[in-house]
Design a protein around this motif. Sequence first.
Motif, PDB file in Angstrom:
ATOM      1  N   LEU A   1     112.837 -25.990  99.016  1.00  0.00           N
ATOM      2  CA  LEU A   1     112.697 -27.165  98.158  1.00  0.00           C
ATOM      3  C   LEU A   1     112.231 -28.390  98.949  1.00  0.00           C
ATOM      4  N   TYR A   2     112.539 -28.399 100.258  1.00  0.00           N
ATOM      5  CA  TYR A   2     112.234 -29.579 101.053  1.00  0.00           C
ATOM      6  C   TYR A   2     110.757 -29.659 101.447  1.00  0.00           C
TER       7      TYR A   2
ATOM      8  N   ARG B   1     118.304 -21.212  90.888  1.00  0.00           N
ATOM      9  CA  ARG B   1     117.718 -21.137  89.541  1.00  0.00           C
ATOM     10  C   ARG B   1     116.232 -20.778  89.602  1.00  0.00           C
ATOM     11  N   LEU B   2     115.565 -21.289  90.639  1.00  0.00           N
ATOM     12  CA  LEU B   2     114.130 -21.052  90.779  1.00  0.00           C
ATOM     13  C   LEU B   2     113.815 -19.780  91.563  1.00  0.00           C
ATOM     14  N   GLY B   3     114.841 -19.172  92.135  1.00  0.00           N
ATOM     15  CA  GLY B   3     114.625 -17.942  92.890  1.00  0.00           C
ATOM     16  C   GLY B   3     113.955 -18.156  94.231  1.00  0.00           C
ATOM     17  N   VAL B   4     114.274 -19.277  94.879  1.00  0.00           N
ATOM     18  CA  VAL B   4     113.698 -19.556  96.192  1.00  0.00           C
ATOM     19  C   VAL B   4     114.824 -19.871  97.159  1.00  0.00           C
TER      20      VAL B   4
ATOM     21  N   ARG C   1     107.210 -18.026  97.280  1.00  0.00           N
ATOM     22  CA  ARG C   1     106.855 -18.375  95.910  1.00  0.00           C
ATOM     23  C   ARG C   1     106.294 -19.794  95.859  1.00  0.00           C
ATOM     24  N   THR C   2     105.190 -19.973  95.125  1.00  0.00           N
ATOM     25  CA  THR C   2     104.593 -21.289  94.976  1.00  0.00           C
ATOM     26  C   THR C   2     105.310 -22.054  93.875  1.00  0.00           C
TER      27      THR C   2
ATOM     28  N   PRO D   1     121.158 -26.369  96.413  1.00  0.00           N
ATOM     29  CA  PRO D   1     121.287 -24.910  96.388  1.00  0.00           C
ATOM     30  C   PRO D   1     121.252 -24.327  94.980  1.00  0.00           C
ATOM     31  N   SER D   2     121.861 -25.009  94.005  1.00  0.00           N
ATOM     32  CA  SER D   2     121.870 -24.463  92.649  1.00  0.00           C
ATOM     33  C   SER D   2     120.476 -24.467  92.036  1.00  0.00           C
TER      34      SER D   2
END
Length: 209
Positions: A44-45, A36-39, A9-10, A31-32
């Motif tokens: 995130l990094y 929430r973003l579904g990834v 996901r972008t 992680p939370s």
Amino acid sequence: MNAKPGRPRTLTVDQIIDSVLAEGLDSFSMPSIAARLGVVHSGLYRYVTDREDLVVQVMDRIARTAPWPGVDLPWREHLEQLGEMFWTICGQHPGYDLTALRSRNVSPGFLEMVTPHIESLQREGLDVVDATAAIEFVRTLVLTSSIEAERLRSIESRADVPDHAIPGFADPEKWTGRGWYRRHLGTWLDGLAQRVGALQPSVAERTSA
């Protein structure tokens, strides 16, 4: 034939910041936010180095979108209005108070936005150190008062709390609204007024030189 794996996901940094503000500045975890973003967490990094980097970016947006007062106010009203702005931020973004006090870094946005206010206070007679210290004092007073207000809301009606045994703390201003904050701020501004008055002749001398 094996199916091709789906594309990740972008995301954008703005979406990540939105999720942090929705979850709470003082309580979110990487992680939370990923959930929430579904990834996946590691995804995130690609956008931020670590949690502290993300905190700085969130604080940067808050600083850039905050309702900063005008820079043409008299110094005392200017500091009072800056205090009201920090109260507004605390109200709009739960957890801002604790996060701002704990953060190890200052966001570029805050530095950019606060600089004209430091310069304005200098024009009113404070040197650069006093002007910077004055804004930092008001900001810190709001942050600590906001945290204290949250604590007081939970114990206001409890007569067994030690605070109630201190005569000065029986003042209703301590337990309601921002009265205690305004009392502290007023006392400090009165002292700063004497310092500004003492500095103004030397400022005038430098200007005429």
